[in-house]
Design a protein around this motif. Sequence first.
Motif, PDB file in Angstrom:
ATOM      1  N   UNK A 303     -34.380  -0.186  -5.513  1.00  0.00           N
ATOM      2  CA  UNK A 303     -33.492   0.013  -6.652  1.00  0.00           C
ATOM      3  C   UNK A 303     -32.081   0.300  -6.128  1.00  0.00           C
ATOM      4  N   UNK A 304     -32.014   1.155  -5.142  1.00  0.00           N
ATOM      5  CA  UNK A 304     -30.728   1.494  -4.550  1.00  0.00           C
ATOM      6  C   UNK A 304     -30.101   0.302  -3.851  1.00  0.00           C
ATOM      7  N   UNK A 305     -30.922  -0.402  -3.123  1.00  0.00           N
ATOM      8  CA  UNK A 305     -30.427  -1.567  -2.392  1.00  0.00           C
ATOM      9  C   UNK A 305     -29.852  -2.603  -3.346  1.00  0.00           C
ATOM     10  N   UNK A 306     -30.617  -2.903  -4.375  1.00  0.00           N
ATOM     11  CA  UNK A 306     -30.174  -3.922  -5.331  1.00  0.00           C
ATOM     12  C   UNK A 306     -28.930  -3.471  -6.083  1.00  0.00           C
ATOM     13  N   UNK A 307     -28.883  -2.206  -6.382  1.00  0.00           N
ATOM     14  CA  UNK A 307     -27.727  -1.692  -7.123  1.00  0.00           C
ATOM     15  C   UNK A 307     -26.449  -1.895  -6.319  1.00  0.00           C
ATOM     16  N   UNK A 308     -26.501  -1.563  -5.049  1.00  0.00           N
ATOM     17  CA  UNK A 308     -25.308  -1.710  -4.215  1.00  0.00           C
ATOM     18  C   UNK A 308     -24.945  -3.188  -4.088  1.00  0.00           C
ATOM     19  N   UNK A 309     -25.924  -4.005  -3.858  1.00  0.00           N
ATOM     20  CA  UNK A 309     -25.645  -5.432  -3.717  1.00  0.00           C
ATOM     21  C   UNK A 309     -25.004  -6.005  -4.973  1.00  0.00           C
ATOM     22  N   UNK A 310     -25.544  -5.624  -6.090  1.00  0.00           N
ATOM     23  CA  UNK A 310     -25.003  -6.119  -7.355  1.00  0.00           C
ATOM     24  C   UNK A 310     -23.565  -5.648  -7.538  1.00  0.00           C
ATOM     25  N   UNK A 311     -23.346  -4.386  -7.299  1.00  0.00           N
ATOM     26  CA  UNK A 311     -21.996  -3.837  -7.443  1.00  0.00           C
ATOM     27  C   UNK A 311     -21.038  -4.508  -6.469  1.00  0.00           C
ATOM     28  N   UNK A 312     -21.523  -4.702  -5.272  1.00  0.00           N
ATOM     29  CA  UNK A 312     -20.678  -5.336  -4.262  1.00  0.00           C
ATOM     30  C   UNK A 312     -20.259  -6.740  -4.692  1.00  0.00           C
ATOM     31  N   UNK A 313     -21.181  -7.446  -5.264  1.00  0.00           N
ATOM     32  CA  UNK A 313     -20.838  -8.786  -5.765  1.00  0.00           C
ATOM     33  C   UNK A 313     -19.797  -8.707  -6.862  1.00  0.00           C
ATOM     34  N   UNK A 314     -19.948  -7.723  -7.709  1.00  0.00           N
ATOM     35  CA  UNK A 314     -18.965  -7.558  -8.778  1.00  0.00           C
ATOM     36  C   UNK A 314     -17.595  -7.259  -8.181  1.00  0.00           C
ATOM     37  N   UNK A 315     -17.577  -6.448  -7.157  1.00  0.00           N
ATOM     38  CA  UNK A 315     -16.308  -6.081  -6.531  1.00  0.00           C
ATOM     39  C   UNK A 315     -15.652  -7.289  -5.869  1.00  0.00           C
ATOM     40  N   UNK A 316     -16.480  -8.179  -5.353  1.00  0.00           N
ATOM     41  CA  UNK A 316     -15.936  -9.359  -4.693  1.00  0.00           C
ATOM     42  C   UNK A 316     -15.690 -10.475  -5.687  1.00  0.00           C
ATOM     43  N   UNK A 317     -15.778 -10.160  -6.947  1.00  0.00           N
ATOM     44  CA  UNK A 317     -15.503 -11.141  -8.008  1.00  0.00           C
ATOM     45  C   UNK A 317     -16.474 -12.301  -7.998  1.00  0.00           C
ATOM     46  N   UNK A 318     -17.536 -12.148  -7.238  1.00  0.00           N
ATOM     47  CA  UNK A 318     -18.470 -13.267  -7.166  1.00  0.00           C
ATOM     48  C   UNK A 318     -19.245 -13.434  -8.464  1.00  0.00           C
ATOM     49  N   UNK A 319     -19.100 -12.447  -9.308  1.00  0.00           N
ATOM     50  CA  UNK A 319     -19.964 -12.418 -10.480  1.00  0.00           C
ATOM     51  C   UNK A 319     -19.137 -12.166 -11.717  1.00  0.00           C
ATOM     52  N   UNK A 320     -19.517 -12.820 -12.807  1.00  0.00           N
ATOM     53  CA  UNK A 320     -18.745 -12.621 -14.009  1.00  0.00           C
ATOM     54  C   UNK A 320     -19.504 -11.819 -15.044  1.00  0.00           C
ATOM     55  N   UNK A 321     -20.567 -12.378 -15.533  1.00  0.00           N
ATOM     56  CA  UNK A 321     -21.303 -11.739 -16.613  1.00  0.00           C
ATOM     57  C   UNK A 321     -22.172 -10.596 -16.109  1.00  0.00           C
ATOM     58  N   UNK A 322     -22.432  -9.646 -16.968  1.00  0.00           N
ATOM     59  CA  UNK A 322     -23.345  -8.553 -16.619  1.00  0.00           C
ATOM     60  C   UNK A 322     -24.717  -9.109 -16.254  1.00  0.00           C
TER      61      UNK A 322
END
Lengths: 336, 336
Positions: A303-322
């Motif tokens: 859960x922790x691992x995925x959370x960081x990865x997801x957030x990191x992608x958001x920070x790198x603008x790699x991701x748009x939608x929730x």
Amino acid sequence: MNKQTKKLTLDDIGALAGVSRATVSRVINDYPHITPEVRERVQKVIVETGYKPNKIAQSLASNRSGIIGLVIPHAVQTILTNPYFLHLINGITQTTNACGLNLSLFLFHSMNEEVQMARSLFYTNLIDGLIITADRKENPFVKQVIQHDIPFVFVGRPQIKVPISYVNVANVMGAYLAAEHLINLGRRRLAIIMCDHNTAGDDRYKGFRQALDDYHIEIDPQRIVRGDFSLESGYVAMQQLFPTVPDAVFAASDMMALGAQRAIRQAGLIIPDDIALVGFDDLPQSALAEPPLTTIRQPIEDLGIEAVNLLNEMLCQKIGLPRQIILPVELVLRAS
Amino acid sequence: MNKQTKKLTLDDIGALAGVSRATVSRVINDYPHITPEVRERVQKVIVETGYKPNKIAQSLASNRSGIIGLVIPHAVQTILTNPYFLHLINGITQTTNACGLNLSLFLFHSMNEEVQMARSLFYTNLIDGLIITADRKENPFVKQVIQHDIPFVFVGRPQIKVPISYVNVANVMGAYLAAEHLINLGRRRLAIIMCDHNTAGDDRYKGFRQALDDYHIEIDPQRIVRGDFSLESGYVAMQQLFPTVPDAVFAASDMMALGAQRAIRQAGLIIPDDIALVGFDDLPQSALAEPPLTTIRQPIEDLGIEAVNLLNEMLCQKIGLPRQIILPVELVLRAS
DNA sequence: TGGTTAATTGAGAGCGCTTTCAAAATATTG
DNA sequence: CAATATTTTGAAAGCGCTCTCAATTAACCA
């Protein structure tokens, strides 16, 4: 490497390597267009001098601190005895370490502190993004955070209508598995110690009911009792259950299951002969209980691992939608 | 307060209040010499606009980030089931929140990570100071940190000769109390489950021996066994102890005591009739054990509180020489 | 009231980095 | 080989704040 008498700056390195500060900055940040020969020369100086860029200056110039915050709202007190957070933190730090992020901890001890500090979280530019534990259903922090434009990821499903990013475990499925297991054991007088303080509790109740429906098993409403995820509440809840003579109990958390176990033992009943018991979480102490607790294992570190990865992608603008990530759970068969 | 379309800066506030950026900075940082009228005008603008200073910029200019790091070396894995850290963190965050510091978490998962990240801790100017958990005796991090000029405070006594700042609990005294209690109970065949991986274990052993000496009680060397603070090791250690027929056991940690308790129960012996048992820590589960465990309570949260306060004083230059703070422990009488 | 001294304010120089823009160097093409 | 396109580099302008230093203003005294 070498002990530095004085803090080195980009300019110092540039001077030593015979290039400009800008060029040094480029090799540090792995920019593409640099003559290999120059890059090498600069890198040599960096290694020799043991130079490390000043992160604060980097942050100011790039408007990106590389710090993410882990927010644990003030319900902590109740949760302080729960190793859940240690595992979550473990998963989180594993990942932040790997991707060069820094983790800052925001643990609130009162509603007041929560509100106070929230503002400084959102406005001070210190934090790039937030991982927030969705502990209670009524979490004022949830509303606050979605009103700002700071990227965030919830751990656990928060109770709101707007689509947001979160990671969660398959609570419904897990509870379904638990109930199904009890049913397959031949038990028919099923009871549940639920909890409606948080969405995890809701989902687990839902899965439990679903299984009963699917197997066409009725449940006596008396056999539905409530706790608050704590051992004590499980103990008390189990007391309420005795008059209904259940032959199987699903507790929505291991701590409650452990409390129930104690109550059952004190009542002179045998687990699982008289009452079969299934928990949810798979805490370390559950395996050590007597008898060892059958439970639903949730991958907390993941859960922790995925959370960081997801957030990191958001920070790198790699991701748009929730985006929502649901991790699988599994039934762990033990002696209860 | 109001939703900000654009990030405000000191200059914006200055313009709105009709003063210079420097003056605004002064009212924000509570400088003495400002006309009350001006201060008020500026504060009004700050409140109305909801302005919050950019912490990164503040840090760069003042060379002070306001971030302190909590370093938990990689032995954590073994400790992950131990609520100790949750309590410590609770105490720490309570205090950092109160004094406006930020807490960054450094949890290492391998020796390698430890070495790697240490460098970035010391050189990148991100962190003002460090709180370090002194888990093992051989902690390479200890040597690293004292070679640099970053302020730090240890939690627990590290194994080094140079004088440094740390906060600790009275381990020697606690173990002394435990042994004394067993002796006063009339027991004479005392045994100890010790641990020599860390200084806490050493100190507790020392206190135990001291009490035996003071009361002129001999101890059979066979009754001195070792564990590693874990439940499993306590269980195994207790097995080794049975042949020596002890009538009292002091375990240097509650987890080991709980393991021993299990072994004793499984051997068909009664606590405390056959064997009296005293632990050390006062973990929440110790009170819930059956029978509830008599133990030495250490104020873990206070440890965190004191550590932050001490570090904060060092950061504010209020303090010169290394200082040691030893917190008292107490005997918690329960049924074992 | 003039001359001093002390309190209050503003201008401006950094803090150490990123990043744009243009210049210099190099490669490519007809 | 001249002309043009492309890389590679450096100069310099910030990022938003702190803090020194000098200027301005207010307070005080003879």
